[in-house]
Design a protein around this motif. Structure first.
Motif, short mmCIF file in Angstrom:
data_model
loop_
_atom_site.label_atom_id
_atom_site.label_comp_id
_atom_site.label_asym_id
_atom_site.label_seq_id
_atom_site.Cartn_x
_atom_site.Cartn_y
_atom_site.Cartn_z
N MET A 158 0.85 -1.18 0.00
CA MET A 158 0.00 0.00 0.00
C MET A 158 0.89 1.24 0.00
O MET A 158 1.86 1.32 0.72
CB MET A 158 -0.89 -0.03 1.24
N SER A 159 0.52 2.21 -0.82
CA SER A 159 1.35 3.41 -0.94
C SER A 159 1.22 4.30 0.29
O SER A 159 0.20 4.28 1.00
CB SER A 159 0.96 4.19 -2.19
N ASP A 160 2.25 5.10 0.53
CA ASP A 160 2.21 6.06 1.62
C ASP A 160 1.06 7.04 1.42
O ASP A 160 0.42 7.45 2.38
CB ASP A 160 3.52 6.84 1.70
N LEU A 161 0.81 7.41 0.16
CA LEU A 161 -0.27 8.35 -0.13
C LEU A 161 -1.63 7.75 0.24
O LEU A 161 -2.47 8.44 0.81
CB LEU A 161 -0.24 8.76 -1.61
N ALA A 162 -1.84 6.47 -0.04
CA ALA A 162 -3.10 5.82 0.33
C ALA A 162 -3.28 5.84 1.84
O ALA A 162 -4.38 6.13 2.33
CB ALA A 162 -3.15 4.40 -0.21
N THR A 198 -8.37 -0.32 0.78
CA THR A 198 -7.93 0.63 -0.24
C THR A 198 -8.82 0.57 -1.49
O THR A 198 -9.06 1.60 -2.11
CB THR A 198 -6.46 0.34 -0.64
N ALA A 222 -2.23 12.06 -6.55
CA ALA A 222 -0.86 11.96 -7.07
C ALA A 222 -0.72 12.70 -8.40
O ALA A 222 0.30 13.34 -8.66
CB ALA A 222 -0.48 10.50 -7.24
N ALA A 241 -6.21 8.29 -4.27
CA ALA A 241 -4.74 8.40 -4.22
C ALA A 241 -4.19 8.66 -5.62
O ALA A 241 -3.29 9.49 -5.79
CB ALA A 241 -4.13 7.14 -3.63
#
Length: 86
Positions: free
Chosen positions: A1-5, A28, A81, A77
């Motif tokens: 999972m991305s930091d942004l998520a 997510t 981005a 997200a």
């Protein structure tokens, strides 16, 4: 999972006062509205304002595109981005 998520999940919890949830509790890819988190239109407005403040986004409540972006944390997200100015 991305930091942004993870960051967006935390923003959802913070801006909508969902203290009983943690970022890990939010899927997510699950829908944010109706099923999934079950958010409503007031939540969408509050979340939109929080996203605009945090990331400098420009959102149109009337736009069908905006509705698609609010489909899940993953779609939010990706939108953030691609469009953030902060």
């Amino acid at each position: 999972m991305s930091d942004l998520a993870v960051e967006i999940k935390a923003l959802i919890i913070e801006s909508l006062n969902l203290e009983d949830l943690t970022p890990a509790d939010i899927d997510t890819d699950a829908p944010l509205f109706v099923d999934g988190l079950g958010l409503d239109s007031i939540d969408a407005l509050e979340l939109g304002v929080a996203l605009q403040k945090r990331y400098g986004l420009s959102l149109s409540a009337e736009s069908e595109e905006t509705r698609k972006h609010f489909g899940s944390v993953a779609s939010l997200a990706a939108f953030v981005a691609a469009n953030r100015s902060k």
